[in-house]
Design an enzyme around this catalytic site. Structure first.
Site, PDB file in Angstrom:
ATOM      1  N   TYR A  31      -6.792  16.296  -8.718  1.00 44.30           N
ATOM      2  CA  TYR A  31      -5.987  15.389  -9.539  1.00 44.30           C
ATOM      3  C   TYR A  31      -4.884  16.147 -10.267  1.00 44.30           C
ATOM      4  O   TYR A  31      -3.708  15.766 -10.217  1.00 44.30           O
ATOM      5  CB  TYR A  31      -6.879  14.665 -10.550  1.00 44.30           C
TER       6      TYR A  31
ATOM      7  N   VAL B 190      -6.181   6.545 -21.809  1.00 41.91           N
ATOM      8  CA  VAL B 190      -6.204   5.106 -22.036  1.00 41.91           C
ATOM      9  C   VAL B 190      -7.465   4.483 -21.450  1.00 41.91           C
ATOM     10  O   VAL B 190      -7.978   4.927 -20.422  1.00 41.91           O
ATOM     11  CB  VAL B 190      -4.949   4.454 -21.403  1.00 41.91           C
TER      12      VAL B 190
ATOM     13  N   LYS C  78     -14.101  21.241  -9.704  1.00 41.58           N
ATOM     14  CA  LYS C  78     -14.026  22.697  -9.756  1.00 41.58           C
ATOM     15  C   LYS C  78     -13.419  23.229  -8.463  1.00 41.58           C
ATOM     16  O   LYS C  78     -13.618  22.674  -7.380  1.00 41.58           O
ATOM     17  CB  LYS C  78     -15.428  23.287  -9.939  1.00 41.58           C
ATOM     18  N   VAL C  79     -12.669  24.319  -8.580  1.00 40.93           N
ATOM     19  CA  VAL C  79     -12.026  24.901  -7.406  1.00 40.93           C
ATOM     20  C   VAL C  79     -13.053  25.244  -6.333  1.00 40.93           C
ATOM     21  O   VAL C  79     -12.849  24.997  -5.143  1.00 40.93           O
ATOM     22  CB  VAL C  79     -11.233  26.170  -7.805  1.00 40.93           C
TER      23      VAL C  79
ATOM     24  N   LYS D  94      -0.649  15.839  -9.836  1.00 40.75           N
ATOM     25  CA  LYS D  94       0.246  15.418 -10.908  1.00 40.75           C
ATOM     26  C   LYS D  94       1.269  16.512 -11.235  1.00 40.75           C
ATOM     27  O   LYS D  94       2.415  16.209 -11.598  1.00 40.75           O
ATOM     28  CB  LYS D  94      -0.558  15.040 -12.157  1.00 40.75           C
TER      29      LYS D  94
ATOM     30  N   SER E  52       0.561  12.771 -15.895  1.00 42.00           N
ATOM     31  CA  SER E  52      -0.561  12.964 -16.821  1.00 42.00           C
ATOM     32  C   SER E  52      -0.391  14.310 -17.497  1.00 42.00           C
ATOM     33  O   SER E  52       0.155  15.255 -16.913  1.00 42.00           O
ATOM     34  CB  SER E  52      -1.890  12.931 -16.063  1.00 42.00           C
TER      35      SER E  52
ATOM     36  N   ASP F 263       0.891  -1.159   0.000  1.00 41.08           N
ATOM     37  CA  ASP F 263       0.000   0.000   0.000  1.00 41.08           C
ATOM     38  C   ASP F 263       0.929   1.208   0.000  1.00 41.08           C
ATOM     39  O   ASP F 263       1.642   1.459   0.976  1.00 41.08           O
ATOM     40  CB  ASP F 263      -0.882  -0.012   1.248  1.00 41.08           C
TER      41      ASP F 263
END
Length: 245
Positions: A168, A201, A101-102, A172, A145, A62
């Site tokens: 997200y 993908v 959204k922020v 990244k 990404s 994990d």
């Protein structure tokens, strides 16, 4: 006799891109360690690769648990004495790929995203770095990404301009910063560190709406994992082409 085969650890490898990268590396003659949280699913995935004639092991890991990081170090030291390839692949999209959204993103979403997508790769890499330093040609691949690209997010003409999810995307972007900083620290060594954009993908995260099949999506990470001595470090790539930061 010393083990001359390359040893690779891939996180989140029981399915999707992680599993496919393990398969492609195994087909290239690499011993692959499939790391995943679920022992049943992880061992089944490793067994599937062994059935294909590949050298595959399973490791319960994990990525958010430092105890598991320590156990991974112990396992790799005991079994191989080094690590040649680390692919930080495990990741989550708490709000979906275009749902954050922020104004409505929660603290929980941000914390969970950064815990898995940023903090975990940083701390796991720190734990494994002494083993990677024992490799003749260490390779660290951070599966990022295009949604982590600040330049493309800020460009109204870019394909991702209207495709935003704060938790997200920011996690990244932070992962990409880690790539740059670690590559700088390791410049002059035999270790290369790069970020990979696999593409959009058809995975659980990418959904069936994605245009790329999983084998194609696995190629970028594998290319960076198998870079030659003259390959780049400290970059962000998709199928051999640079992605803007």
């Amino acid at each position: 006799m010393a083990n001359t085969k390359k040893i690779a650890l891939i996180t989140g490898a029981n399915k999707g891109l992680g599993f496919e990268m393990a398969r492609q590396l195994g087909q290239a003659g690499v011993t692959v360690v499939l790391a995943a949280r679920d022992p049943q699913k992880g061992e089944a995935a490793a067994g599937k690769l062994r059935d294909e004639g590949l050298d595959a092991r399973f490791l319960k890991l994990d990525v958010t648990r430092k105890e598991d990081h320590a156990a991974a170090v112990e396992f790799l030291q005991r079994e191989f004495g080094r690590l040649d390839i680390l692919i930080n692949n495990a990741g989550i999209a708490v709000d979906g790929m275009d749902g954050g959204k922020v104004s409505t993103t929660t603290g929980d979403a941000i914390h969970r995203s950064f815990e898995t997508n940023f903090f975990a790769p940083v701390f796991l890499t720190q734990a494994l770095l002494p083993l990677i330093e024992k490799s003749a040609a260490g390779r660290i691949v951070n599966m990022s990404s295009i949604l982590g690209s600040q330049a493309l997010h800020a460009d109204p003409k870019s394909p991702i301009y209207d495709f935003k999810s704060l938790s997200y995307d920011a996690s990244k972007t932070a992962l990409n910063s880690f790539t740059i900083h670690l590559a700088h620290e390791l410049k002059g060594t035999k270790i290369k560190v790069n970020s990979a954009h696999p593409g959009w993908v058809k995975t659980d995260m990418g959904t069936d709406a994605a245009p790329m099949e999983i084998p194609e999506g696995g190629k970028t990470g594998v290319q960076l994992a198998l870079l030659g001595e003259d390959g780049p470090t400290g970059g962000f790539f998709h199928l051999g082409k640079p992605v803007p930061w």
